[in-house]
Design a protein around this motif. Structure first.
Motif, short mmCIF file in Angstrom:
data_model
loop_
_atom_site.label_atom_id
_atom_site.label_comp_id
_atom_site.label_asym_id
_atom_site.label_seq_id
_atom_site.Cartn_x
_atom_site.Cartn_y
_atom_site.Cartn_z
N CYS A 91 4.75 -2.22 4.11
CA CYS A 91 5.02 -1.14 5.06
C CYS A 91 5.92 -1.65 6.17
O CYS A 91 5.76 -2.77 6.66
CB CYS A 91 3.73 -0.61 5.66
SG CYS A 91 2.65 0.21 4.49
N GLY A 92 6.86 -0.83 6.57
CA GLY A 92 7.75 -1.16 7.68
C GLY A 92 8.00 0.07 8.52
O GLY A 92 7.57 1.17 8.19
N THR A 93 8.72 -0.12 9.61
CA THR A 93 9.02 1.00 10.50
C THR A 93 9.92 2.01 9.81
O THR A 93 9.70 3.22 9.91
CB THR A 93 9.70 0.49 11.78
OG1 THR A 93 8.85 -0.49 12.41
CG2 THR A 93 9.95 1.64 12.74
N ASN A 94 10.93 1.51 9.09
CA ASN A 94 11.89 2.40 8.43
C ASN A 94 11.99 2.19 6.92
O ASN A 94 12.69 2.94 6.25
CB ASN A 94 13.28 2.22 9.05
CG ASN A 94 13.31 2.61 10.51
OD1 ASN A 94 12.80 3.66 10.90
ND2 ASN A 94 13.89 1.75 11.35
N GLU A 95 11.33 1.18 6.39
CA GLU A 95 11.37 0.91 4.95
C GLU A 95 9.97 0.55 4.46
O GLU A 95 9.27 -0.24 5.09
CB GLU A 95 12.34 -0.24 4.63
CG GLU A 95 13.79 0.07 4.96
CD GLU A 95 14.72 -1.06 4.57
OE1 GLU A 95 14.25 -2.01 3.88
OE2 GLU A 95 15.90 -1.03 4.94
N SER A 96 9.58 1.14 3.34
CA SER A 96 8.29 0.84 2.73
C SER A 96 8.47 0.73 1.23
O SER A 96 9.45 1.24 0.66
CB SER A 96 7.25 1.94 3.06
OG SER A 96 6.94 1.93 4.43
N GLU A 97 7.50 0.09 0.58
CA GLU A 97 7.63 -0.16 -0.85
C GLU A 97 6.26 -0.14 -1.51
O GLU A 97 5.27 -0.61 -0.94
CB GLU A 97 8.30 -1.53 -1.07
CG GLU A 97 8.43 -1.95 -2.51
CD GLU A 97 8.99 -3.35 -2.66
OE1 GLU A 97 8.74 -3.99 -3.70
OE2 GLU A 97 9.67 -3.83 -1.71
N LEU A 98 6.22 0.40 -2.73
CA LEU A 98 5.00 0.41 -3.54
C LEU A 98 5.35 -0.13 -4.92
O LEU A 98 6.28 0.34 -5.57
CB LEU A 98 4.45 1.83 -3.66
CG LEU A 98 3.14 2.00 -4.45
CD1 LEU A 98 1.99 1.27 -3.75
CD2 LEU A 98 2.80 3.47 -4.62
N GLU A 99 4.61 -1.16 -5.36
CA GLU A 99 4.84 -1.78 -6.66
C GLU A 99 3.58 -1.68 -7.50
O GLU A 99 2.49 -2.08 -7.07
CB GLU A 99 5.25 -3.24 -6.50
CG GLU A 99 5.50 -3.95 -7.82
CD GLU A 99 5.95 -5.39 -7.64
OE1 GLU A 99 5.40 -6.28 -8.33
OE2 GLU A 99 6.84 -5.63 -6.80
#
Length: 272
Positions: A91-99
Motif C-alpha cells: 500500500c502507498g499514498t498513490n500506488e498500491s499492489e495486490l499479488e
C-alpha cells in the motif's frame, strides 16, 4: 563500536518491521457464500489499507498436438482463481499492489492501482484506477493444460489500461462481468481476464475491514435504472389516477350543490 552495532540493529529491526507491514495480508475467501468469489485484505500497521472482493477466471488459448501428432490445434484453458491462493500486497499514498498466486505459483495475478488528480469542471479532483494487470502461467501445469506445445512459463499484461475509475475515498462496485485483454506482444492470442461481483478499494480506507461508500460501474447503474424505472412510472401513473379521481369527485360535488336553472321560462313561476 557498540553505538554502531546498536544503530545497525535498529536499522535491521526497522527494515524487518517495514517488510512485515508490507506483507500483512489475509485471504478471507472462505467467508464468501459464493465459492467462485475471493476476498483479500492487505493491512499495514494493523490497519486495513486495501480490500478486494471479486470472482475471476482466465481464458487462455494454447497450442497442442492434434490426434495425428503432426498438426497443431488451438485449445482453450479456463482457469479460475483458486480459493487457497497465496497473497501479497503493498500500500502507498498513490500506488498500491495486490499479488495473488495459486497451485504452487504456477499462476500469479498482479493488480496495480494508481491514484492521481484530474482537472474537471469542478476543479482538481482525485481518482484512483486499475492501471495495470499482469498474469503469469505455466503451460506445463497439468490441471488446466493438456499436452501444451512448447510448455513453459508465460507472462501477459494489459496495455494502456485505465479501468475501475473511481473517485478517491470511495470503493468500486460492479456486479456485471467485465473483460480485460492481456497479451505478451509476440503475436500470440490474447488472454481474457473475466471479472465479476467486484468490490475493490486500494486507497483511503477509514474503517478496518470496511469498504467506504461504493461507486457503481455504469453497467450496474443502467441496470438499476432499468429495474426501478417501471416502478417509478407505475407510481406516477397511480398518482395521476388518484389526482384525476379527486378532481372529478370535487367537481361533481360542486356541481351537485348548484341550483338548477330551468331552460323553459314557463317554469320560472314555480320557483321562489
Amino acid at each position: 563500536m557498540a553505538g554502531g552495532r546498536l544503530s545497525g540493529l535498529l536499522f535491521f529491526l526497522h527494515a524487518a518491521a517495514r517488510l512485515a507491514a508490507e506483507q500483512e495480508v489475509q485471504n478471507l475467501s472462505g467467508l464468501s457464500p459464493n465459492p467462485e468469489k475471493d476476498i483479500f485484505v492487505v493491512r499495514e500497521n494493523r490497519t486495513t489499507c486495501l480490500m478486494a472482493e471479486f470472482a475471476a477466471k482466465f481464458i487462455v488459448p494454447y497450442n497442442t498436438w492434434a490426434s495425428n501428432n503432426v498438426d497443431l490445434i488451438m485449445e482453450q484453458a479456463d482457469i479460475p482463481l483458486s480459493r487457497g491462493a497465496e497473497v501479497k500486497g503493498k500500500c502507498g499514498t498513490n500506488e498500491s499492489e495486490l499479488e495473488i498466486s495459486w497451485l504452487k505459483q504456477a499462476y500469479t495475478l498482479r493488480l496495480f492501482f494508481l491514484k492521481e488528480g484530474h482537472n474537471t469542471s469542478r476543479g482538481q479532483e482525485a481518482f484512483w484506477r486499475l492501471s495495470r494487470v499482469e498474469f503469469s502461467f505455466d503451460t506445463s501445469e497439468r490441471t488446466y493444460f493438456k499436452d501444451a506445445f512448447e510448455p513453459g512459463k508465460r507472462t501477459v499484461s494489459s496495455h494502456r489500461l485505465s479501468a475501475l475509475v473511481t473517485p478517491a475515498g470511495k470503493s468500486y462496485e460492479c456486479q456485471a462481468q467485465q473483460t480485460i485483454s492481456l497479451s505478451s506482444g509476440d503475436h500470440q492470442k490474447s488472454v481474457q481476464l473475466l471479472l465479476s461481483e467486484v468490490r475493490i478499494q486500494p486507497f483511503d480506507i477509514t474503517a478496518d475491514f470496511v469498504f467506504s461508500e461504493e461507486h457503481k460501474c455504469p453497467v450496474d447503474q443502467r441496470e438499476q435504472l432499468e429495474e426501478t424505472l417501471p416502478l417509478i412510472l407505475g407510481l406516477i401513473l397511480g398518482l395521476v389516477i388518484v389526482i384525476t379521481l379527486c378532481v372529478y369527485h370535487i367537481h361533481h360535488k360542486l356541481t351537485a350543490n348548484q341550483v338548477q336553472i330551468p331552460r323553459d321560462r314557463s317554469q320560472y313561476k314555480h320557483m321562489g
